[in-house]
Design a protein around this motif. Sequence first.
Motif, short mmCIF file in Angstrom:
data_model
loop_
_atom_site.label_atom_id
_atom_site.label_comp_id
_atom_site.label_asym_id
_atom_site.label_seq_id
_atom_site.Cartn_x
_atom_site.Cartn_y
_atom_site.Cartn_z
N UNK A 191 21.72 11.98 -34.50
CA UNK A 191 22.47 10.76 -34.18
C UNK A 191 21.52 9.54 -34.21
N UNK A 192 20.32 9.72 -33.67
CA UNK A 192 19.37 8.60 -33.65
C UNK A 192 19.00 8.15 -35.07
N UNK A 228 21.32 14.91 -30.78
CA UNK A 228 21.02 13.52 -30.42
C UNK A 228 19.98 12.95 -31.38
N UNK A 229 19.08 13.81 -31.86
CA UNK A 229 18.05 13.34 -32.79
C UNK A 229 18.66 12.95 -34.12
N UNK A 258 21.70 5.99 -36.29
CA UNK A 258 21.60 4.63 -35.73
C UNK A 258 20.65 3.79 -36.60
N UNK A 269 18.57 19.50 -32.27
CA UNK A 269 19.07 18.58 -31.24
C UNK A 269 19.92 17.49 -31.92
N UNK A 291 12.22 7.61 -32.60
CA UNK A 291 12.20 7.77 -31.15
C UNK A 291 12.36 6.43 -30.43
N UNK A 292 11.73 5.39 -30.96
CA UNK A 292 11.82 4.08 -30.29
C UNK A 292 12.75 3.11 -31.00
N UNK A 342 5.33 24.04 -31.29
CA UNK A 342 5.31 23.56 -29.90
C UNK A 342 4.80 24.65 -28.96
N UNK A 358 19.24 8.12 -25.90
CA UNK A 358 19.13 6.72 -26.33
C UNK A 358 19.24 5.80 -25.12
N UNK A 410 16.10 3.39 -31.86
CA UNK A 410 17.41 3.17 -31.25
C UNK A 410 17.35 2.28 -30.01
N UNK A 463 3.26 15.95 -30.19
CA UNK A 463 3.77 15.41 -28.92
C UNK A 463 4.84 16.33 -28.33
N UNK A 464 4.71 17.62 -28.58
CA UNK A 464 5.69 18.53 -28.00
C UNK A 464 7.04 18.40 -28.68
N UNK A 465 7.83 17.48 -28.21
CA UNK A 465 9.15 17.25 -28.80
C UNK A 465 10.17 18.25 -28.30
N UNK A 466 11.35 18.28 -28.95
CA UNK A 466 12.38 19.23 -28.54
C UNK A 466 11.86 20.67 -28.59
N UNK A 524 8.16 14.15 -23.71
CA UNK A 524 8.68 13.80 -25.03
C UNK A 524 10.02 14.46 -25.34
N UNK A 569 11.35 13.34 -34.55
CA UNK A 569 12.24 14.48 -34.26
C UNK A 569 13.16 14.68 -35.46
#
Lengths: 187, 469
Positions: free
Chosen positions: B81-82, B78-79, B85, B76, B39-40, B407, A30, B42, B398-401, A24, B71
């Motif tokens: 950024x997502x 990127x998260x 999006x 992070x 998570x899904x 975590x 992306x 983007x 689910x763990x994650x960053x 995960x 997230x």
Amino acid sequence: MSTTITGQAFVLGDDVDTDQIIPAQYLSYNPADPEERKYFGMYAMSGIPVEQAGLPGGHTRFVPEGQFESTYKIVIGGRNFGCGSSREHAPLAMAQAGVQAVVSQFYARIFFRNCVNGGYVLPCECDERLIERIATGDQCQIDIEANTLTHLTTGKVYPLNPIGEVKPIIDAGGIFDYASQAGMLKR
Amino acid sequence: MPRPMTMTEKILAAHAGRSDVQPGENVWVDVDILMTHDVCGPGTIGIFKERFGDDAKVWDPDRVVIIPDHYIFTADQKCHRNIQILRDFVRQHGLRYYYDPDFVTSEPGMPNPYKDPTKTHYKGVCHKALPEEGHIRPGEILLGTDSHTCTAGAFGQFATGVGNTDAAFVLGTGKTWLKVPPTMKFVFHGQIPPYLTAKDLILAVIGEISVSGATYKTMYFAGDGVASLTLEDRMTLTNMAIEAGGKNGVCDVDEKTLQYVRARSNVPNWMVYADDPGAGYIFEHEWDLATLEPLVAKPFSPDNRDTAYNCREVKVDRAYIGSCTGGKITDMIFAASLLRGHSVKVPTFVVPGSTEVHADMKRLNVHGEPCQTGDKSIEDVLLDAGCQLAPSSCAACLGGPADTFGRLNEPMTCISTTNRNFPGRMGHKDAGVYLASPLTVAASALTGSITDPREYVGEPIVTGTAGTV
């Protein structure tokens, strides 16, 4: 599409869930970004416990350190391959790493659907418990027309189960191409 | 005489424009609601744009629900950024049902969480937020880019998880193909005893049939034992249908369901379906709730069933209470009832399943009633017991960053109210996770070893109005 897939096998156990296929922590990449997408290849199978990674011995890296692609083209699993999370990143990561086919006794539903509808890797089923007959690194060949897997190391040929009603979607390359060909989608 | 049908067959037939469907056949159906998250989302949006074009419209902007939840509390970039999006897509398509983590900005670093859970657009975990925000109705089809989308079957609908490609296809067309699943029936007799929650029931089921026992099948939870459960506890049953490989899980619609949905949804018309007498089941199993014991699923599989009592020698390093499975307000009441007046012996991490749950933890006492002067809130009770509390999100389930709250970054043993314990699920792949009910997790937090909650629970635990309307 070539009618055979030939390459080295990477062998795993039962109930390999999608968290093991792509952990995960990497889902922040992306997949729609071509540069970021490569990282799914780099981290494919990185969640498999070391003793399970590349049976029978384990302790085998699927993708060499720092690289984006694996030398293994065929993944062999036991029962219930791809269970758990619905993340499409799992078959995508396998495809990105260079895997062309996975062969297991049966699949978890969402993983199978993602393989088929996304057109990532060919999900084959075999009633034989191949994980006890094939070792990681062995050369295998899948004949898509004959629907067989040949273990080139021993010459033994194993029949694969019929793909069934999803074959037209696999042949088309995924659900979008299938629907376009069937006239269901207009762009 | 028409063939007797199950609820799932009837829902799929109605959405395929048919009077009858048979298990095993593939049908094209109209989808009522499509849900995605950070998570899904983007990836789904990327495929949608690639396949339908940059200027393409979604099939129905009022049927797309986007709930960022995975997230959120991470540095992070990127998260973050997502999430941007998702925001851009929502704006472009004029989507009404988007629940923005408005505190996530373009600033680097960990976002400052909401101060007041009632004063943010953010809702927390999608499977909890969907019914709260009125997106779940009996008789409908919900698809979501998350395997625990099956949770919503507790409301008598067909709900299942799909991947990004399927979701992108639905975004553009409103349609998908589904293979009609056969139904397995799980019947629970009697009233649930005070030391059990629905988590014990579903661990019993998965232990019985294995993590692949319901592959491609519907899991129907029935009997007076299920009727006696709160809606939230029924959601725990259907939530974990996927852990047995189930395509979907369903419960019957009753007055509790109708009350909840009428209070939450602004869509007036929907259909209630039930199994016909004589409907065919490919498997049936019955339990008497009076004879069931508190259960755990040992590492590394949700079907690795054992009793909590048998595991009493197992030391735990931490306890975790949260997620769509075990972070609902009734779960918090179960845990708080047991922790009240005691102190936890191991670090205990609590993550509300939604911002509504978080607000209710501040608003309600341990009996599920609004706090009166002098009452301690559920949140107070948990904090007094020494628990660490974080804002709502999927967090460590689910763990994650690596910087995710709770975590498991080291090999350790954790007892958790979450749903999955395959290697690495909550972080480190050598960390062992025991899945258990909030009662068993709370009891174990108090002793530092896996503990049968019967050592602490006597009186029935009342949840009052919590999690109802």
